[in-house]
Motif scaffolding. Sequence first.
Motif, mmCIF file in Angstrom:
data_model
loop_
_atom_site.group_PDB
_atom_site.id
_atom_site.type_symbol
_atom_site.label_atom_id
_atom_site.label_comp_id
_atom_site.label_asym_id
_atom_site.label_seq_id
_atom_site.Cartn_x
_atom_site.Cartn_y
_atom_site.Cartn_z
ATOM 1 N N ALA A 1 -27.668 10.224 -1.257
ATOM 2 C CA ALA A 1 -28.993 9.336 -0.974
ATOM 3 C C ALA A 1 -29.525 8.261 -2.371
ATOM 4 O O ALA A 1 -30.320 7.024 -2.329
ATOM 5 N N ALA A 2 -28.648 8.772 -4.210
ATOM 6 C CA ALA A 2 -28.971 8.097 -4.506
ATOM 7 C C ALA A 2 -27.968 6.277 -4.314
ATOM 8 O O ALA A 2 -28.730 5.738 -5.101
ATOM 9 N N ILE A 3 -27.076 6.527 -3.663
ATOM 10 C CA ILE A 3 -26.415 4.960 -3.520
ATOM 11 C C ILE A 3 -26.721 3.585 -2.811
ATOM 12 O O ILE A 3 -27.757 3.332 -3.226
ATOM 13 N N GLU A 4 -27.709 5.042 -1.545
ATOM 14 C CA GLU A 4 -28.527 4.488 -0.344
ATOM 15 C C GLU A 4 -29.837 3.618 -1.617
ATOM 16 O O GLU A 4 -30.724 2.660 -1.152
ATOM 17 N N THR A 5 -30.098 4.222 -3.025
ATOM 18 C CA THR A 5 -31.178 4.020 -3.887
ATOM 19 C C THR A 5 -30.936 3.021 -4.101
ATOM 20 O O THR A 5 -31.873 1.967 -4.069
ATOM 21 N N GLN A 6 -29.709 3.032 -5.038
ATOM 22 C CA GLN A 6 -29.746 1.960 -5.520
ATOM 23 C C GLN A 6 -29.634 0.862 -4.767
ATOM 24 O O GLN A 6 -29.871 -0.739 -5.537
ATOM 25 N N ILE A 7 -28.861 0.677 -3.592
ATOM 26 C CA ILE A 7 -28.813 -0.169 -2.552
ATOM 27 C C ILE A 7 -29.688 -1.489 -2.611
ATOM 28 O O ILE A 7 -30.554 -2.367 -2.232
ATOM 29 N N ASP A 8 -31.219 -0.081 -1.600
ATOM 30 C CA ASP A 8 -32.413 -0.844 -1.775
ATOM 31 C C ASP A 8 -33.242 -1.446 -2.888
ATOM 32 O O ASP A 8 -33.225 -2.456 -2.443
ATOM 33 N N THR A 9 -32.222 -0.844 -3.683
ATOM 34 C CA THR A 9 -33.388 -0.933 -5.231
ATOM 35 C C THR A 9 -32.991 -2.717 -5.526
ATOM 36 O O THR A 9 -33.841 -3.421 -5.567
ATOM 37 N N HIS A 10 -31.936 -3.089 -5.033
ATOM 38 C CA HIS A 10 -31.114 -3.760 -5.533
ATOM 39 C C HIS A 10 -31.141 -5.273 -4.348
ATOM 40 O O HIS A 10 -31.777 -6.400 -4.825
ATOM 41 N N LEU A 11 -31.576 -5.211 -3.454
ATOM 42 C CA LEU A 11 -32.217 -5.532 -2.199
ATOM 43 C C LEU A 11 -33.817 -6.203 -2.563
ATOM 44 O O LEU A 11 -34.054 -7.363 -1.947
ATOM 45 N N LYS A 12 -34.662 -4.923 -3.014
ATOM 46 C CA LYS A 12 -35.461 -5.420 -3.050
ATOM 47 C C LYS A 12 -36.131 -6.525 -4.407
ATOM 48 O O LYS A 12 -37.052 -7.550 -4.198
ATOM 49 N N LYS A 13 -34.604 -6.164 -5.276
ATOM 50 C CA LYS A 13 -35.009 -7.191 -6.529
ATOM 51 C C LYS A 13 -34.604 -8.096 -6.146
ATOM 52 O O LYS A 13 -35.114 -9.725 -6.851
ATOM 53 N N THR B 1 -34.535 -7.558 6.619
ATOM 54 C CA THR B 1 -33.444 -6.693 5.768
ATOM 55 C C THR B 1 -34.073 -4.887 5.705
ATOM 56 O O THR B 1 -32.972 -5.162 5.815
ATOM 57 N N PHE B 2 -35.563 -4.734 5.725
ATOM 58 C CA PHE B 2 -35.178 -3.028 5.023
ATOM 59 C C PHE B 2 -35.928 -2.936 6.886
ATOM 60 O O PHE B 2 -36.127 -1.448 7.282
ATOM 61 N N SER B 3 -35.755 -3.877 8.386
ATOM 62 C CA SER B 3 -36.605 -2.973 9.381
ATOM 63 C C SER B 3 -35.166 -2.448 9.527
ATOM 64 O O SER B 3 -35.154 -2.273 11.373
ATOM 65 N N ALA B 4 -34.631 -3.298 10.129
ATOM 66 C CA ALA B 4 -32.536 -3.543 10.543
ATOM 67 C C ALA B 4 -32.404 -1.881 10.271
ATOM 68 O O ALA B 4 -32.598 -1.727 9.694
ATOM 69 N N SER B 5 -31.662 -1.929 11.683
ATOM 70 C CA SER B 5 -30.925 -0.166 11.931
ATOM 71 C C SER B 5 -30.477 -0.245 10.416
ATOM 72 O O SER B 5 -29.550 -0.831 9.920
ATOM 73 N N LYS B 6 -30.088 1.064 10.054
ATOM 74 C CA LYS B 6 -28.940 1.504 8.245
ATOM 75 C C LYS B 6 -27.866 1.796 9.181
ATOM 76 O O LYS B 6 -27.112 1.753 10.651
ATOM 77 N N SER B 7 -26.621 1.229 8.681
ATOM 78 C CA SER B 7 -25.466 1.341 8.740
ATOM 79 C C SER B 7 -24.775 1.747 7.642
ATOM 80 O O SER B 7 -25.245 1.803 6.692
ATOM 81 N N THR B 8 -23.573 2.876 7.636
ATOM 82 C CA THR B 8 -22.940 3.634 6.738
ATOM 83 C C THR B 8 -22.158 2.412 5.919
ATOM 84 O O THR B 8 -21.287 3.110 5.077
ATOM 85 N N ALA B 9 -21.297 1.804 6.686
ATOM 86 C CA ALA B 9 -21.068 0.495 5.486
ATOM 87 C C ALA B 9 -20.988 -0.072 3.601
ATOM 88 O O ALA B 9 -20.435 0.431 3.410
ATOM 89 N N PRO B 10 -23.157 0.238 3.509
ATOM 90 C CA PRO B 10 -22.631 -0.559 2.240
ATOM 91 C C PRO B 10 -22.233 0.616 1.458
ATOM 92 O O PRO B 10 -22.194 0.680 0.399
ATOM 93 N N PRO B 11 -22.952 1.637 1.927
ATOM 94 C CA PRO B 11 -22.407 3.371 1.225
ATOM 95 C C PRO B 11 -21.367 3.235 0.873
ATOM 96 O O PRO B 11 -20.530 3.964 -0.144
ATOM 97 N N LEU B 12 -19.905 2.669 1.798
ATOM 98 C CA LEU B 12 -18.677 3.493 1.736
ATOM 99 C C LEU B 12 -18.485 2.569 1.160
ATOM 100 O O LEU B 12 -17.518 3.039 -0.071
ATOM 101 N N CYS B 13 -18.916 1.462 1.000
ATOM 102 C CA CYS B 13 -18.299 0.398 -0.149
ATOM 103 C C CYS B 13 -18.245 0.938 -1.528
ATOM 104 O O CYS B 13 -17.494 0.896 -2.758
ATOM 105 N N VAL B 14 -19.770 1.152 -2.161
ATOM 106 C CA VAL B 14 -19.730 1.701 -3.487
ATOM 107 C C VAL B 14 -19.184 3.499 -3.499
ATOM 108 O O VAL B 14 -18.199 3.415 -4.721
ATOM 109 N N ALA B 15 -18.997 4.231 -2.502
ATOM 110 C CA ALA B 15 -17.827 5.780 -2.829
ATOM 111 C C ALA B 15 -16.697 4.894 -3.162
ATOM 112 O O ALA B 15 -15.757 5.751 -3.916
#
Lengths: 302, 302
Positions: free
Chosen positions: A50-62, A80-94
């Motif tokens: 959840a923290a990773i997703e928030t970080q990505i969302d915050t970066h995109l919103k900024k 950008t925000f209404s498209a389906s979510k993919s697990t690929a971006p958080p996987l990149c961070v992890a």
Amino acid sequence: MAATTISPFHGKLSSNVCSPLKLNLSRSFYRPLVVATSSTMEQQNKSYWAAIETQIDTHLKKSITIRPPTTVFEPMHHLTFSASKSTAPPLCVAACELVGGSADDAITAASAIHLMHASAFTHEHLPLSDGPIHVGSTVEHMFKPNIELMTPDGMVPFGFELLGLSEQAQKNSDRILRVMIEISRAVGSQGMVDGMYQEMLHAESKGQDEEIVEYVCKKKEGELHACAAACGAILGGGSEEEIEKLRKYGLYVGMIQGMVNGAGKNKEGRFEIVKKLKGLALKELEMFDGKNVDRISTLLEV
Amino acid sequence: MAATTISPFHGKLSSNVCSPLKLNLSRSFYRPLVVATSSTMEQQNKSYWAAIETQIDTHLKKSITIRPPTTVFEPMHHLTFSASKSTAPPLCVAACELVGGSADDAITAASAIHLMHASAFTHEHLPLSDGPIHVGSTVEHMFKPNIELMTPDGMVPFGFELLGLSEQAQKNSDRILRVMIEISRAVGSQGMVDGMYQEMLHAESKGQDEEIVEYVCKKKEGELHACAAACGAILGGGSEEEIEKLRKYGLYVGMIQGMVNGAGKNKEGRFEIVKKLKGLALKELEMFDGKNVDRISTLLEV
């Protein structure tokens, strides 16, 4: 320019549009990243994603503020925000953290990967004169077709621009260039575009050919996740062996997503395929150790 | 995979499709780069631009061979070469040479710029459920709409991939990163996409607002040419002053193209605007000297 006074919206926007995360929940491919349980470790893992997703969302919103030309940035923000979510971006961070990097090193790449995914998602559901690429699409359109065509055409280069302007590009331009090549390949003609095309043909012919279904899952979700994990490892300073192990891990994670939520979702025998893919995925994580392995492997809990 | 046996073609391909240059001649925006005359210098200039165009075409043909998946690469090849020609890619090469670089240093960037232009051209004429972005488009479609939607989605990342894998990226990754940022901006939401959107609105409203016409010419052809010239100067090792002079020169060259062949082509008073733009463009070339200035300034002969 009078451009800022022209509304690009197709119909009246519902209040949901301003809460894109809420809207997304019913969309295809979306699944909560972690199955909730009562154990402390699983709770920690859930908070981690959840923290990773928030970080990505915050970066995109900024990065994608609604600014002039608003005729362009308003739909860009929403799509950008209404498209389906993919697990690929958080996987990149992890993956970046798994090889010893900091989450910050991978946030821009994760954001760019989401932009590529959201762009493809929008185009896939675009109402063409002979119907959308995603046969049988029931996605609700917030904008006129021309806006849903043009906006993603701006989102893709914007993803590359974010990478080029990132702090990482200043510190280590070679790594960022490598990441750009990885992303180009994954989303391009031999990756996602090929997968979308084959999926469309498959849906039109109503075929159930196992080989094609697996091929689509590999090209669409598989290679995007493989790219995401490899990019994270590159940016985290991983060794070539670590990068390749994580690339394969990502491939299996993405293929599982495709089998469960994508082209394979109605396929008989998908549970056996998923089980096999999980085994292969876990094998790729054997060289890593520590609690981060447990965390990253929760992506297999679909 | 049985993918290679499926034909993506909408109808029967005419023999013209294999001679894309021949096909292009009647398309919007195309104009011969140099007006033919009998003088030796003008003949040399003509040969100069023709040689650059051949170099770019050769590079693109070598990069986009028709290979598996042919369902993807066959339309990519055709849509790349059947799109209208833009003077931006050759300008990129000429700007590189003007600052003392070699043509080879700029060929990949010029090819990437053509891919971006061809991608936008294809999407602009795509038959959406409510008509194409380019209002009143009469472009003949060689493929089904879904192919003409997806193929350009592969062409844009492919352009970035070519840059990332280029020899220049090995030798001087900072320059290539800068070029990638330049291209992202020119073709993205604040550049070409904004121009296309404003042009569509302008055409729908049948307005003749001078300010909007000039804005469209600036955003569409202007910024692509500005980017092309700046990229050439960056890759040729030009000084910051040279880069900025050539960026402005490119902007005026592109705006002239837009006034003559694009949004401004039916506009009253366009000849006065073109005359003014030519004067401004020539001013930007004053700091350069030698025969290369004469050559690059022939782009103003429209």
